[in-house]
Design an enzyme around this catalytic site. Sequence first.
Site, PDB file in Angstrom:
ATOM      1  N   CYS A   1      -3.876  -0.631  -3.435  1.00 25.07           N
ATOM      2  CA  CYS A   1      -4.508   1.136  -3.564  1.00 25.07           C
ATOM      3  C   CYS A   1      -3.913   1.578  -4.328  1.00 25.07           C
ATOM      4  CB  CYS A   1      -4.133   1.744  -1.833  1.00 25.07           C
ATOM      5  SG  CYS A   1      -2.444   2.094  -2.173  1.00 25.07           S
TER       6      CYS A   1
ATOM      7  N   CYS B   1       4.210   1.473  -8.310  1.00 27.77           N
ATOM      8  CA  CYS B   1       5.720   0.632  -7.898  1.00 27.77           C
ATOM      9  C   CYS B   1       4.810  -0.314  -9.186  1.00 27.77           C
ATOM     10  CB  CYS B   1       5.153  -0.341  -7.111  1.00 27.77           C
ATOM     11  SG  CYS B   1       6.638  -1.880  -6.483  1.00 27.77           S
TER      12      CYS B   1
ATOM     13  N   CYS C   1       0.850  -1.222  -0.257  1.00 29.80           N
ATOM     14  CA  CYS C   1       0.016   0.307   0.226  1.00 29.80           C
ATOM     15  C   CYS C   1       1.101   1.158  -0.148  1.00 29.80           C
ATOM     16  CB  CYS C   1      -0.746   0.080   1.229  1.00 29.80           C
ATOM     17  SG  CYS C   1      -1.999   0.914   0.873  1.00 29.80           S
TER      18      CYS C   1
END
Length: 155
Positions: A86, A93, A12
């Site tokens: 998320c 990423c 996250c």
Amino acid sequence: MTRRKPSVLFLCSHNSARSQMAEALLRHYAGAHLEAYSAGLHPSEIHPFTRQVLAEMGLDMEGQYAKSLMEYWGGKYNFTYLIVVCDRAEQECPLFPFSTYRLYWPFEDPSAARGPEQHKLERFRAVRDQIAAKIRGWLRELEQQNILPRTTSTH
């Protein structure tokens, strides 16, 4: 030789709510069969409501802290599953080479809830319950695929 359990890293933005909840819930439901970890791209502090809503389920977060994804970078850990929880982490990423499978389970950020404290707490409970339901469903899928034994607790 002992076979290593499959491992899951929940990712996250801040490792303060959703990924922490997912780690604790997966450990609760399937800790005997899967290793659970969590991290954030920009770790902060675990939100007090995260601790509270997990404690309501009897889950202890003693010793847990917000961890950076960089703690797992470099091949020291190789995860079976990377589960991004998320939108921001999914965008920031795009590549994590130290996992076999990547899943994307976006959940609302409960810490972004506005209004009275009780409303914010309710958002944390709602997201916790959504994550729990998603994990239980995923564990059933893994059982059906014979990746996990059918003894996994998903109730």
